[in-house]
Write an enzyme that holds these catalytic residues in place. Structure first.
Site: not given
Length: 314
Positions: A152, A194
């Site tokens: 993440h 991301c």
């Protein structure tokens, strides 16, 4: 006088021959490949990140890099998790055709060993004196290194197990140290998270090719969801890379340009990024096996090696 001339000519011819041999053997200074595979997540709901890393681990081994040249950093809390209805396994597809965990997995950094400090120390070689061999990146200036990271992240940062973060400047400075200490020849840096492309925006060390899954402001999306397991089992960017790798073997002539040309933003759900300004070679001339294949080349040395020397008596 004539004998002296003939001796000089013979000596000159022999020297030229030795020089030609040396030039031939040193025409390609690439002698070994390494892979550093890092899953920065933990906990059951991040199953796909563990599967991403294990899938890449399976691929680099299939293509010829031995475990001795692979550093695997993994929370390793999924295979034996109480929620896992298939104990001791990790899958990247709902059909469960391939158990990624299996019996032949060597996790080098496990659980809470997966930290920013250990990752930076691994890359730069600044490990403790008692660090075992399997926890060391024993690369040199003849080494090509594939670095894969997943987890993440956001703009210029990547979380490590929800407790700390590494930023793009940290990795950029680590790679510069690696270059100054002659720890690599070329690096392929690939990241699936991301806003992944921001993680290599600060790189400045030479001979680094970088690939990311998403632009600034974009997410990296999961692919398959397994209802039995109750979690997504792989990310889209990693899945489509692996799909291409399945067509590659040790004899393949596929290049990095071939891989990148397969990226479909509609399927991936984001815009993968490629940074080539620090990389000296053309992508059309860079084979995938330059980073993923087994490399076995002889390196010439002028230093004497004591073959057959008897040991001194005790």
């Amino acid at each position: 006088m004539a004998c002296a001339v003939l001796t000089a000519v013979a000596a000159g011819s022999q020297a030229q021959q030795q020089q030609r041999i040396a030039e031939f053997l040193h025409s390609d200074s690439h002698t070994n490949n390494w892979a550093v595979l890092v899953c920065t997540s933990r906990f059951w709901f991040n199953y796909r990140h563990i599967a991403n890393t294990m899938s890449m681990y399976r691929t680099v081994k299939r293509m010829g890099i031995p475990d001795s040249h692979i550093i695997l950093m993994l929370a390793d809390d999924v295979a034996c998790n109480p929620r896992n209805c298939y104990p001791g396994t990790v899958y990247d597809h709902p059909q469960k055709t391939t158990d990624l965990y299996g019996d032949n997995v060597e996790v080098d950094y496990r659980g809470y060993e997966v930290t920013v400090e250990n990752f930076i120390r691994l890359l730069t070689g600044r490990v403790e004196a008692h660090t075992p061999r399997n926890k060391r990146l024993l690369s040199d200036d003849k080494s090509n290194i594939f670095i894969y990271m997943t987890g993440h992240g956001g703009e210029d940062f990547l979380k490590f197990q929800d407790s700390e973060e590494i930023n793009s400047y940290d990795i950029a400075d680590a790679m510069q140290q690696m270059w100054e200490k002659k720890r690599y020849r070329e690096i392929l840096f690939m990241i699936d998270t991301c806003q992944a492309n921001t993680m290599f925006s600060k790189f400045y060390a030479p001979n680094v090719l970088s690939i990311g899954s998403s632009r600034k402001g974009e997410n990296s999306y999961s692919h398959y969801h397994d209802r039995d397991i109750g979690a997504s089992v792989i990310d889209r960017f990693t899945y489509y890379n692996l799909e291409f790798f399945e067509s590659v073997d040790l004899s393949s002539k596929h290049t990095m340009a071939d891989l990148i040309s397969t990226y479909n933003t509609t399927l991936i759900g984001s815009h993968p990024g490629v940074r080539t300004d620090l990389f000296a070679r053309k992508l059309e001339e860079t084979y995938l096996t330059d980073f993923f294949g087994a490399v076995q080349r002889v390196e010439l040395t002028n230093e004497p090696f004591p073959i057959g020397r008897k040991r001194a008596s005790a």
